[in-house]
Write a protein that holds these residues in place. Structure first.
Motif, PDB file in Angstrom:
ATOM      1  N   LEU A  74      12.176  -1.981   1.637  1.00 28.03           N
ATOM      2  CA  LEU A  74      12.455  -0.628   1.167  1.00 28.03           C
ATOM      3  C   LEU A  74      12.049  -0.484  -0.283  1.00 28.03           C
ATOM      4  N   ALA A  75      11.711   0.743  -0.670  1.00 27.78           N
ATOM      5  CA  ALA A  75      11.461   1.054  -2.082  1.00 27.78           C
ATOM      6  C   ALA A  75      11.985   2.442  -2.375  1.00 27.78           C
ATOM      7  N   VAL A  76      12.644   2.596  -3.515  1.00 30.07           N
ATOM      8  CA  VAL A  76      13.052   3.910  -3.994  1.00 30.07           C
ATOM      9  C   VAL A  76      12.055   4.329  -5.069  1.00 30.07           C
ATOM     10  N   THR A  77      11.686   5.606  -5.074  1.00 35.04           N
ATOM     11  CA  THR A  77      10.632   6.076  -5.964  1.00 35.04           C
ATOM     12  C   THR A  77      11.199   6.836  -7.156  1.00 35.04           C
ATOM     13  N   SER A  78      10.330   7.090  -8.124  1.00 35.39           N
ATOM     14  CA  SER A  78      10.765   7.764  -9.343  1.00 35.39           C
ATOM     15  C   SER A  78      11.224   9.184  -9.100  1.00 35.39           C
ATOM     16  N   ASP A  79      10.822   9.795  -7.981  1.00 36.32           N
ATOM     17  CA  ASP A  79      11.255  11.155  -7.672  1.00 36.32           C
ATOM     18  C   ASP A  79      12.356  11.189  -6.615  1.00 36.32           C
ATOM     19  N   GLY A  80      13.023  10.037  -6.382  1.00 36.08           N
ATOM     20  CA  GLY A  80      14.202  10.009  -5.528  1.00 36.08           C
ATOM     21  C   GLY A  80      13.943   9.886  -4.044  1.00 36.08           C
ATOM     22  N   ARG A  81      12.691   9.622  -3.624  1.00 31.54           N
ATOM     23  CA  ARG A  81      12.405   9.396  -2.208  1.00 31.54           C
ATOM     24  C   ARG A  81      12.553   7.907  -1.878  1.00 31.54           C
ATOM     25  N   VAL A  82      12.593   7.599  -0.583  1.00 29.46           N
ATOM     26  CA  VAL A  82      12.665   6.210  -0.127  1.00 29.46           C
ATOM     27  C   VAL A  82      11.534   5.975   0.866  1.00 29.46           C
ATOM     28  N   PHE A  83      10.821   4.851   0.685  1.00 26.49           N
ATOM     29  CA  PHE A  83       9.782   4.427   1.626  1.00 26.49           C
ATOM     30  C   PHE A  83      10.203   3.113   2.273  1.00 26.49           C
ATOM     31  N   LEU A 142       0.831  -1.213   0.000  1.00 27.14           N
ATOM     32  CA  LEU A 142       0.000   0.000   0.000  1.00 27.14           C
ATOM     33  C   LEU A 142       0.864   1.262   0.000  1.00 27.14           C
ATOM     34  N   LEU A 143       1.501   1.529  -1.116  1.00 22.90           N
ATOM     35  CA  LEU A 143       2.260   2.772  -1.259  1.00 22.90           C
ATOM     36  C   LEU A 143       1.308   3.957  -1.236  1.00 22.90           C
ATOM     37  N   PRO A 144       1.761   5.123  -0.795  1.00 21.59           N
ATOM     38  CA  PRO A 144       0.900   6.309  -0.832  1.00 21.59           C
ATOM     39  C   PRO A 144       0.443   6.604  -2.262  1.00 21.59           C
ATOM     40  N   ALA A 145      -0.702   7.224  -2.379  1.00 20.95           N
ATOM     41  CA  ALA A 145      -1.261   7.554  -3.686  1.00 20.95           C
ATOM     42  C   ALA A 145      -0.277   8.394  -4.488  1.00 20.95           C
ATOM     43  N   GLY A 146      -0.103   8.046  -5.755  1.00 22.36           N
ATOM     44  CA  GLY A 146       0.766   8.802  -6.649  1.00 22.36           C
ATOM     45  C   GLY A 146       2.222   8.408  -6.614  1.00 22.36           C
ATOM     46  N   VAL A 147       2.610   7.568  -5.665  1.00 25.30           N
ATOM     47  CA  VAL A 147       4.009   7.153  -5.566  1.00 25.30           C
ATOM     48  C   VAL A 147       4.283   6.023  -6.537  1.00 25.30           C
ATOM     49  N   GLN A 148       5.371   6.145  -7.286  1.00 25.75           N
ATOM     50  CA  GLN A 148       5.784   5.085  -8.208  1.00 25.75           C
ATOM     51  C   GLN A 148       7.156   4.585  -7.813  1.00 25.75           C
ATOM     52  N   ALA A 149       7.252   3.281  -7.599  1.00 27.62           N
ATOM     53  CA  ALA A 149       8.528   2.671  -7.212  1.00 27.62           C
ATOM     54  C   ALA A 149       9.342   2.319  -8.447  1.00 27.62           C
ATOM     55  N   HIS A 202      13.436   9.530   6.335  1.00 26.83           N
ATOM     56  CA  HIS A 202      13.816  10.930   6.508  1.00 26.83           C
ATOM     57  C   HIS A 202      15.200  11.184   5.903  1.00 26.83           C
ATOM     58  N   LEU A 203      15.253  11.236   4.573  1.00 26.31           N
ATOM     59  CA  LEU A 203      16.508  11.559   3.906  1.00 26.31           C
ATOM     60  C   LEU A 203      16.878  13.012   4.171  1.00 26.31           C
ATOM     61  N   PRO A 204      18.166  13.338   4.140  1.00 20.80           N
ATOM     62  CA  PRO A 204      18.560  14.751   4.271  1.00 20.80           C
ATOM     63  C   PRO A 204      17.886  15.599   3.197  1.00 20.80           C
ATOM     64  N   VAL A 205      17.608  16.846   3.540  1.00 22.93           N
ATOM     65  CA  VAL A 205      16.933  17.756   2.611  1.00 22.93           C
ATOM     66  C   VAL A 205      17.745  17.870   1.315  1.00 22.93           C
ATOM     67  N   GLY A 206      17.054  17.762   0.200  1.00 25.91           N
ATOM     68  CA  GLY A 206      17.712  17.891  -1.100  1.00 25.91           C
ATOM     69  C   GLY A 206      18.327  16.623  -1.633  1.00 25.91           C
ATOM     70  N   THR A 207      18.282  15.544  -0.855  1.00 25.42           N
ATOM     71  CA  THR A 207      18.887  14.278  -1.290  1.00 25.42           C
ATOM     72  C   THR A 207      17.948  13.523  -2.214  1.00 25.42           C
ATOM     73  N   HIS A 208      18.515  12.970  -3.277  1.00 24.59           N
ATOM     74  CA  HIS A 208      17.766  12.101  -4.186  1.00 24.59           C
ATOM     75  C   HIS A 208      18.417  10.725  -4.169  1.00 24.59           C
ATOM     76  N   SER A 251      22.135  10.360  -5.637  1.00 26.27           N
ATOM     77  CA  SER A 251      22.402  10.739  -7.023  1.00 26.27           C
ATOM     78  C   SER A 251      23.788  11.337  -7.219  1.00 26.27           C
ATOM     79  N   ASP A 252      24.432  11.779  -6.145  1.00 22.85           N
ATOM     80  CA  ASP A 252      25.783  12.335  -6.275  1.00 22.85           C
ATOM     81  C   ASP A 252      26.864  11.325  -5.893  1.00 22.85           C
ATOM     82  N   GLY A 253      26.496  10.037  -5.813  1.00 21.52           N
ATOM     83  CA  GLY A 253      27.486   8.995  -5.563  1.00 21.52           C
ATOM     84  C   GLY A 253      27.829   8.765  -4.112  1.00 21.52           C
ATOM     85  N   GLY A 254      27.030   9.289  -3.190  1.00 22.40           N
ATOM     86  CA  GLY A 254      27.246   9.044  -1.772  1.00 22.40           C
ATOM     87  C   GLY A 254      26.405   7.881  -1.272  1.00 22.40           C
ATOM     88  N   VAL A 255      26.667   7.436  -0.036  1.00 20.74           N
ATOM     89  CA  VAL A 255      25.926   6.324   0.581  1.00 20.74           C
ATOM     90  C   VAL A 255      25.378   6.789   1.924  1.00 20.74           C
TER      91      VAL A 255
END
Length: 658
Positions: A230-239, A212-219, A264-270, A288-292
């Protein structure tokens, strides 16, 4: 265990394709290290290894992905087959037996099946087929095979997905399974006592149910741990959802979640990929910038932040300065990262050598796995207490360009070697240049892969020039094909072309512009190029050094004087009113001559042939009678000298009388 997480687009800031569907370039090298009690390293032994050893792949096999399970391993071949090795108590090797295998065997796939991605759980295995279906085999006590039963399977069976569903990515947790659909939904099946299926219940499922992912979320990709997902979404968030006793959901709490909550990823993180190992209580995300980023249980330093403190929200793994990561994977108590330059980094528990750094020491920050010097890792996967990588053997190619290839003695020749390696640009490596077998110079490879050397010492005759890259790190040596350079006797020659730039007709007092083209028609460099003109006081040239075949333009000007047209070199013409004949017109030809000079490498002067240019100057002259009357009236003399000029002495006396 989630399959190898290659995020090919991770450095562009865009979401990667589903991680488990990613494949690395085909390679015939697979490496393994760590616990080997059941042969999960595939080297034909049960000896633990704290540095990587080669998996004993069948001859001619090329792998595009690897996946580590609890005590077994999988490899995906370039022709769509699956290999398996290690523990087989539940049939997780899929070869129809319960026999452990110390070297890879072929999984018994249905006829005609082509596999594009693999994943390994604690004691079971998954495969994604080219037509979007999922196969499963091994332990099934909790329904993790998704075939509607709890019966263990010694060979692959098809997961009972809803009709018409197309799967693009898969992942395996400890005893549950996950899949991403082509439209971004997530399905899950198997164990669910902690909510790891994310369907809002704790009911075990023997066939897939929708998370049951939130409405509009695409993994785009998923990962499964011991009791969380865990799931990573098309807009760079993680659920995340499921068990959260150690903060592995990353939402700042230790509350279990039966449906997905946002990490709760750091602000601006994808984020572009996620990982959670089987029997693992920690989570990883690739940015997206090669960090972990890492969060959850940290008892063995598996978060890589230099502590053993559990984290309820993501912290940054302390990668070496300048490192950019392209893939991540999580084991039971250790973590792996693949760097963009082909290195493998590891941190966390190391009791069985699963970090591959040659020790059994727990590491709280990433250390480099000691993969062989001549190979470059292309994919990674962490099993329970062992690790896997596919790799390519480093190769290099050196090409040589020479300019010019025909020269005179002493003329500079520029040699440029370009070095390419399968393991990256060997910046700082050394290239040695040879004339036959004689070394003539060295140069260092720059960031573009080029090494340049200039020589002026080649003797008369023909030379076979080669460039040898000496090798550097995992980039081996290579030699270019020879390039022929011919050194000829000096043949110095110049040509000069002269032309009038200004437009006529011309008269006395006009300024005339000239242009000169000087060309080096010999085979040697000429210097101190200049042009001399019998009328033009100063000629300037754009350049004064000419290589063979090169030209330069020179410029000069001259103002026409009476002297230039005295005596006039053409016959008189009648002009003006024919009836009255007031004036005479002369059209005079003015010719000036130029030549070019230069100095050859021997210090001798080289001179061009002469070049001329002729212009016509229009001169008006009064009738002789009128001229004498003019002189008498104004200068006290009848004498006329030249064109409209009176005797100077009489002119002076007339001036004094006035």
């Amino acid at each position: 265990m989630v399959a190898t997480l290659v995020a090919a687009l991770c450095l562009t800031g865009l979401a990667a394709s589903p991680a488990s569907a990613q494949q690395s370039p085909p390679t015939d090298i697979a490496l393994a290290w760590g616990l080997n009690d059941l042969g999960q390293l595939g080297d034909g032994t049960t000896t633990n290894r704290n540095t990587p050893v080669a998996v004993d792949l069948p001859a001619g096999t090329q792998l595009t992905a690897v996946a580590g399970g609890g005590e077994h391993s999988l490899g995906l071949t370039s022709d769509g087959r699956v290999l398996a090795w290690g523990g087989n108590f539940f049939g997780q090797l899929g070869d129809g037996t319960l026999t452990d295998r110390l070297t890879p065997v072929t999984v018994d796939l249905p006829a005609g099946t082509q596999v594009t991605a693999i994943a390994a759980g604690l004691n079971f295995s998954l495969a994604l087929t080219s037509d979007g279906h999922v196969l499963a085999w091994g332990e099934n006590v909790n329904g993790q095979l998704g075939d509607g039963t709890t019966t263990n399977r010694l060979t692959p069976v098809e997961v009972h997905l809803p009709a018409g569903t197309q799967i693009t990515a898969i992942a395996a947790g400890e005893r549950h399974s996950l899949a991403v659909t082509s439209d971004g939904r997530v399905f899950a099946w198997g164990r669910n006592d902690l909510g790891q299926l994310g369907d809002g219940t704790t009911i075990f499922r023997t066939t897939p149910v929708e998370t049951l992912l939130p409405a509009g979320v695409q993994a785009t990709a998923v990962a499964g741990g011991e009791g969380h997902s865990l799931a990573v979404t098309s807009d760079g968030r993680v659920f995340a959802w499921g068990w959260n006793a150690f903060g592995q959901l990353g939402d700042g709490t230790t509350i279990n979640r039966l449906t997905p909550v946002e990490v709760h990823l750091p602000v601006g993180t994808h984020a572009v990929a996620v990982a959670a190992g089987n029997d693992s209580r920690h989570s990883l995300a690739l940015t997206s910038d090669g960090g972990v980023l890492a969060w959850g249980l940290n008892s063995s330093g598996q978060l890589g932040d230099g502590t053993t403190t559990n984290r309820l929200t993501p912290v940054e793994a302390l990668l070496p300065v300048g490192t950019q990561v392209t893939a991540i994977s999580a084991g039971n108590v250790h973590s792996l990262a693949l760097a963009s330059d082909g290195r493998v980094l590891a941190w966390g528990g190391n009791t069985f050598g699963q970090l591959g750094d040659g020790t059994n020491i727990t590491r709280l920050t990433p250390v480099e796995t000691l993969i062989p010097a001549d190979v470059h890792a292309t994919a990674i996967s962490a099993g329970g207490l062992h690790s896997l990588a596919s790799a390519v053997r480093g190769t290099s190619t050196t090409t040589l360009t020479v300019s010019p290839t025909t020269v005179a003695p002493g003329q500079p020749v520029t040699l440029t070697a370009h070095v390419t390696c399968t393991t990256g640009t060997p910046t700082g490596g050394e290239v040695v240049f040879f004339d036959g077998t004689t070394q003539i110079g060295t140069a260092t490879v720059d960031a573009q892969g080029n090494a340049t050397f200039t020589t002026s010492s080649l003797s008369l005759g023909t030379h076979e020039i080669t460039a040898r890259f000496q090798g550097m790190g995992d980039c081996p040596a290579s030699v270019s094909a020879p390039v022929t350079v011919t050194v000829e006797e000096v043949q110095a020659s110049l040509t000069l072309d002269k032309r009038v730039v200004s437009e006529g007709p011309f008269k006395v007092g006009d300024r005339v512009e000239y242009a000169y083209t000087v060309t080096n028609t010999g085979n040697t460099v000429l210097t101190n190029v200049r042009v001399t003109d019998d009328l033009v006081a100063q000629v300037t040239c754009d350049v004064t050094r000419l290589a063979p075949g090169q030209s330069t333009t020179c410029h000069g000007s001259h103002t026409i004087t009476r002297a230039d047209v005295t005596p006039c070199k053409t016959a008189k013409e009648r002009g003006g009113d024919k009836g009255h004949g007031k004036h005479q017109v002369m059209r005079c030809q003015v010719t000036n001559t130029a030549h070019a000079t230069a100095i050859d490498p021997n210090g001798d002067e080289v001179t061009s042939d002469e070049a001329t240019a002729t212009i016509t100057v229009k001169v008006e002259k009064k009738k002789e009678k009128e001229e004498k009357e003019h002189c008498r009236k104004h200068h006290g003399s009848h004498k006329v000298y030249g064109n409209d000029r009176c005797d100077d002495g009489h002119h002076r006396r007339a001036a004094q009388q006035a």
